[in-house]
Design an enzyme around this catalytic site. Structure first.
Site, PDB file in Angstrom:
ATOM      1  N   CYS A 135       0.829  -1.213   0.000  1.00 36.55           N
ATOM      2  CA  CYS A 135       0.000   0.000   0.000  1.00 36.55           C
ATOM      3  C   CYS A 135       0.861   1.259   0.000  1.00 36.55           C
ATOM      4  O   CYS A 135       2.056   1.216   0.270  1.00 36.55           O
ATOM      5  CB  CYS A 135      -0.994   0.003   1.161  1.00 36.55           C
ATOM      6  SG  CYS A 135      -0.301   0.026   2.807  1.00 36.55           S
ATOM      7  N   CYS A 136       0.224   2.365  -0.378  1.00 36.84           N
ATOM      8  CA  CYS A 136       0.853   3.676  -0.448  1.00 36.84           C
ATOM      9  C   CYS A 136       1.948   3.668  -1.519  1.00 36.84           C
ATOM     10  O   CYS A 136       1.682   3.344  -2.664  1.00 36.84           O
ATOM     11  CB  CYS A 136       1.388   4.072   0.925  1.00 36.84           C
ATOM     12  SG  CYS A 136       1.867   5.799   1.089  1.00 36.84           S
TER      13      CYS A 136
END
Length: 225
Positions: A135-136
């Site tokens: 994620c990110c």
């Protein structure tokens, strides 16, 4: 029995380590999903140490494994000891530490190098056809290690000022990967490569929306495991 999931951290704190809310969200959703979790981080020096109050680097030196131990409540292992054969999946939360410590994206962009233990971990899970959740900014790790894969870091344009790092999507495409535009509360599943990604704090969104988006990523990873 619950799925066995390795979580790989990059330090402690958004500007030089793992993003704390993202790491916590992943761990909460894994707990809710009944997963058995072990946490890892590379035993290396951080690229830099940032004063999070001032947002500026300091002269201090810190170790990624020791800093990540803060998030793991001390229960953590050196990434060099991770064996993919002992787990069903691996998850990488985001934070600038991913782009500084797990690879050199923060300095070199798409021409970055990936830490040898990070690369070996990704390749081991991929070869074993076990799911990888990111994620990110973490999806750039997959983009660098697995040319042709599909990932999301949110949108490829700065829609309503909510995606200030939208150019990352272009860099991912330049690596020969396919960027899939998704909202913060969604994740993308690359079925062929078993890679699940969500944008998290790459989007300026309320914390609960980021938490929910990470939840969809974790759920998809556990489904694939």
């Amino acid at each position: 029995m619950g799925k066995r999931v390795a979580v790989v951290l990059a330090g402690c704190g958004v500007f030089d380590g793992s993003e704390i809310h993202e790491a916590s969200a992943a761990l909460v959703h894994l707990s809710r999903g009944g997963a058995e979790v072990k946490i890892f981080a590379p035993n290396i020096e951080q690229r830099d140490v940032v004063n999070h109050l001032k947002g500026s680097p300091t002269e201090e030196k810190r170790n990624v494994l020791a800093e990540s131990a803060r998030l793991a409540r001390g229960n953590i292992q050196d990434l060099a000891e991770l064996k993919a054969s002992e787990f069903d999946a691996v998850i990488f939360p985001g934070g600038f530490g991913v782009a500084k410590n797990l690879c050199s994206w923060a300095v070199d962009g798409k021409n970055c190098t990936v830490n040898e233990h990070v690369s070996a971990t990704l390749q081991a899970f991929h070869s074993a056809k076990k799911p990888i959740g990111l994620c990110c900014i973490s999806p750039v790790l997959a983009a660098k290690v697995f040319p042709g894969c599909e990932v999301t870091v949110g949108q490829d344009k700065n829609v309503d000022g909510r995606f200030p790092d939208a150019e990352t999507a272009s860099a991912i495409a330049e690596l020969g990967c396919k960027h899939i535009c998704k909202n913060v509360n969604e994740s993308h599943v690359d079925e062929a490569n078993k890679i699940v990604t969500t944008c998290a704090f790459m989007c300026k969104a309320p914390l609960h929306e980021i938490f929910d988006g990470i939840g969809t990523m974790v759920q998809e990873v556990l489904k694939l495991a």
